[in-house]
Design a protein around this motif. Sequence first.
Motif, PDB file in Angstrom:
ATOM      1  N   ASP A 141       0.816  -1.216   0.000  1.00  0.00           N
ATOM      2  CA  ASP A 141       0.000   0.000   0.000  1.00  0.00           C
ATOM      3  C   ASP A 141       0.849   1.265   0.000  1.00  0.00           C
ATOM      4  N   PHE A 142       2.021   1.203   0.625  1.00  0.00           N
ATOM      5  CA  PHE A 142       2.866   2.396   0.714  1.00  0.00           C
ATOM      6  C   PHE A 142       3.355   2.832  -0.668  1.00  0.00           C
ATOM      7  N   THR A 143       3.611   1.860  -1.545  1.00  0.00           N
ATOM      8  CA  THR A 143       4.023   2.191  -2.905  1.00  0.00           C
ATOM      9  C   THR A 143       2.917   2.950  -3.632  1.00  0.00           C
ATOM     10  N   GLY A 144       1.682   2.476  -3.496  1.00  0.00           N
ATOM     11  CA  GLY A 144       0.553   3.177  -4.093  1.00  0.00           C
ATOM     12  C   GLY A 144       0.363   4.557  -3.500  1.00  0.00           C
ATOM     13  N   PHE A 145       0.556   4.661  -2.186  1.00  0.00           N
ATOM     14  CA  PHE A 145       0.440   5.953  -1.516  1.00  0.00           C
ATOM     15  C   PHE A 145       1.453   6.954  -2.072  1.00  0.00           C
ATOM     16  N   LEU A 146       2.704   6.517  -2.233  1.00  0.00           N
ATOM     17  CA  LEU A 146       3.738   7.412  -2.747  1.00  0.00           C
ATOM     18  C   LEU A 146       3.465   7.818  -4.192  1.00  0.00           C
ATOM     19  N   ALA A 147       3.010   6.875  -5.008  1.00  0.00           N
ATOM     20  CA  ALA A 147       2.718   7.197  -6.413  1.00  0.00           C
ATOM     21  C   ALA A 147       1.637   8.267  -6.504  1.00  0.00           C
ATOM     22  N   LEU A 148       0.575   8.105  -5.727  1.00  0.00           N
ATOM     23  CA  LEU A 148      -0.503   9.102  -5.713  1.00  0.00           C
ATOM     24  C   LEU A 148      -0.023  10.419  -5.117  1.00  0.00           C
ATOM     25  N   LEU A 149       0.827  10.328  -4.091  1.00  0.00           N
ATOM     26  CA  LEU A 149       1.338  11.533  -3.427  1.00  0.00           C
ATOM     27  C   LEU A 149       2.169  12.384  -4.376  1.00  0.00           C
ATOM     28  N   PHE A 150       3.096  11.757  -5.096  1.00  0.00           N
ATOM     29  CA  PHE A 150       3.992  12.517  -5.969  1.00  0.00           C
ATOM     30  C   PHE A 150       3.226  13.210  -7.095  1.00  0.00           C
ATOM     31  N   LEU A 151       2.296  12.480  -7.703  1.00  0.00           N
ATOM     32  CA  LEU A 151       1.507  13.100  -8.773  1.00  0.00           C
ATOM     33  C   LEU A 151       0.624  14.211  -8.226  1.00  0.00           C
ATOM     34  N   SER A 152       0.037  14.001  -7.059  1.00  0.00           N
ATOM     35  CA  SER A 152      -0.863  14.984  -6.459  1.00  0.00           C
ATOM     36  C   SER A 152      -0.113  16.250  -6.061  1.00  0.00           C
ATOM     37  N   VAL A 153       1.107  16.098  -5.547  1.00  0.00           N
ATOM     38  CA  VAL A 153       1.895  17.272  -5.167  1.00  0.00           C
ATOM     39  C   VAL A 153       2.147  18.159  -6.379  1.00  0.00           C
ATOM     40  N   GLY A 154       2.523  17.545  -7.488  1.00  0.00           N
ATOM     41  CA  GLY A 154       2.778  18.325  -8.696  1.00  0.00           C
ATOM     42  C   GLY A 154       1.535  19.027  -9.207  1.00  0.00           C
ATOM     43  N   PHE A 155       0.414  18.297  -9.254  1.00  0.00           N
ATOM     44  CA  PHE A 155      -0.823  18.868  -9.773  1.00  0.00           C
ATOM     45  C   PHE A 155      -1.345  19.969  -8.855  1.00  0.00           C
ATOM     46  N   LEU A 156      -1.397  19.695  -7.555  1.00  0.00           N
ATOM     47  CA  LEU A 156      -1.973  20.666  -6.625  1.00  0.00           C
ATOM     48  C   LEU A 156      -1.087  21.894  -6.461  1.00  0.00           C
ATOM     49  N   THR A 157       0.224  21.710  -6.519  1.00  0.00           N
ATOM     50  CA  THR A 157       1.118  22.868  -6.415  1.00  0.00           C
ATOM     51  C   THR A 157       0.854  23.862  -7.534  1.00  0.00           C
ATOM     52  N   ARG A 158       0.734  23.345  -8.744  1.00  0.00           N
ATOM     53  CA  ARG A 158       0.460  24.233  -9.885  1.00  0.00           C
ATOM     54  C   ARG A 158      -0.920  24.880  -9.749  1.00  0.00           C
ATOM     55  N   ALA A 159      -1.927  24.093  -9.345  1.00  0.00           N
ATOM     56  CA  ALA A 159      -3.278  24.627  -9.196  1.00  0.00           C
ATOM     57  C   ALA A 159      -3.342  25.671  -8.083  1.00  0.00           C
ATOM     58  N   PHE A 160      -2.679  25.405  -6.956  1.00  0.00           N
ATOM     59  CA  PHE A 160      -2.683  26.347  -5.836  1.00  0.00           C
ATOM     60  C   PHE A 160      -1.951  27.635  -6.205  1.00  0.00           C
ATOM     61  N   MET A 161      -0.846  27.510  -6.936  1.00  0.00           N
ATOM     62  CA  MET A 161      -0.093  28.709  -7.320  1.00  0.00           C
ATOM     63  C   MET A 161      -0.939  29.623  -8.197  1.00  0.00           C
ATOM     64  N   GLU A 162      -1.639  29.043  -9.152  1.00  0.00           N
ATOM     65  CA  GLU A 162      -2.495  29.856 -10.019  1.00  0.00           C
ATOM     66  C   GLU A 162      -3.623  30.502  -9.224  1.00  0.00           C
ATOM     67  N   THR A 163      -4.158  29.771  -8.236  1.00  0.00           N
ATOM     68  CA  THR A 163      -5.223  30.322  -7.394  1.00  0.00           C
ATOM     69  C   THR A 163      -4.704  31.491  -6.564  1.00  0.00           C
ATOM     70  N   ILE A 164      -3.520  31.338  -5.990  1.00  0.00           N
ATOM     71  CA  ILE A 164      -2.937  32.406  -5.175  1.00  0.00           C
ATOM     72  C   ILE A 164      -2.636  33.641  -6.022  1.00  0.00           C
ATOM     73  N   GLU A 165      -2.165  33.427  -7.230  1.00  0.00           N
ATOM     74  CA  GLU A 165      -1.820  34.560  -8.101  1.00  0.00           C
ATOM     75  C   GLU A 165      -3.042  35.311  -8.600  1.00  0.00           C
ATOM     76  N   ASP A 166      -4.237  34.705  -8.446  1.00  0.00           N
ATOM     77  CA  ASP A 166      -5.472  35.403  -8.812  1.00  0.00           C
ATOM     78  C   ASP A 166      -5.943  36.365  -7.723  1.00  0.00           C
ATOM     79  N   VAL A 167      -5.349  36.273  -6.532  1.00  0.00           N
ATOM     80  CA  VAL A 167      -5.717  37.170  -5.436  1.00  0.00           C
ATOM     81  C   VAL A 167      -5.275  38.597  -5.773  1.00  0.00           C
ATOM     82  N   ASP A 168      -6.124  39.546  -5.424  1.00  0.00           N
ATOM     83  CA  ASP A 168      -5.838  40.957  -5.705  1.00  0.00           C
ATOM     84  C   ASP A 168      -4.537  41.369  -5.010  1.00  0.00           C
TER      85      ASP A 168
END
Length: 267
Positions: A141-168
Amino acid sequence: MEIRQSKQPNFFLKKRVRLSVMIGLLGVLYVGAAVILNFNSAAFLYLDRGMIWLFQNFIPTSQSITYWYSITQALLRTFVVAVAATSVAGVLAFVLAILGAKSTGPSRTLSWVIRGFASIMRNIPIVGWAMLLLFSFKQNDFTGFLALLFLSVGFLTRAFMETIEDVDVEKIQALQVTGASYLQVISQAVLPEITTPLISWLLYMIENNIRDATLVGLLTGTGIGFVFDLYFKSLRYGPAGLVVLAIIILVIAVELVSNYVERRIAA
């Protein structure tokens, strides 16, 4: 008036030519791929037979219900892994996004480094991560957890950065002028504006990770993916169909809960 009328037919003619070229190009690509792969296009004529076989064999029967306990246990493990990976990724991505966003980051160099890191992490497919991690962490299970974690970090980091940059930016600058510290600016000017979209991104990522966790389970030998692979390879098509049904029910339930939470937050 005559000039306008002459331009209009030319405009629509160019659009039709572009559309025809695009359709022709797609046709050439399909034919080329079919030749290379030795794909028989006549198989589409027998699509109905395949669907009939599917519905005859993969429909769960009364005997398949005896497998329900094992299926729900595996489904629960898959759900927990997906939620855990998304939760940890959300925290890491938030910190990286704050440091990497143009409006809140301490330096442009760090911002470019974080953007590059996020692009690499999210552009490696989930199957690629799972296969790479299998060499080091084996099938668990830990292997699956890490695979999902690494992909999620990349996706969410980009999404969060764009959201933050939309703030006035003026709100951030107003607090900075008053002498507010970096943490005060983040907590008072940024967080109130981005909380709702960040939660929406997290809920979306949970839904996506539940689907991906099923595929990862086929490779890591865990969760609902492994159970489906086991039933399918042992020709137990009824229980395998029940697995698919259970996954569909879980995904729909998570989506309904996500929509409800988003409506409550936006209200």
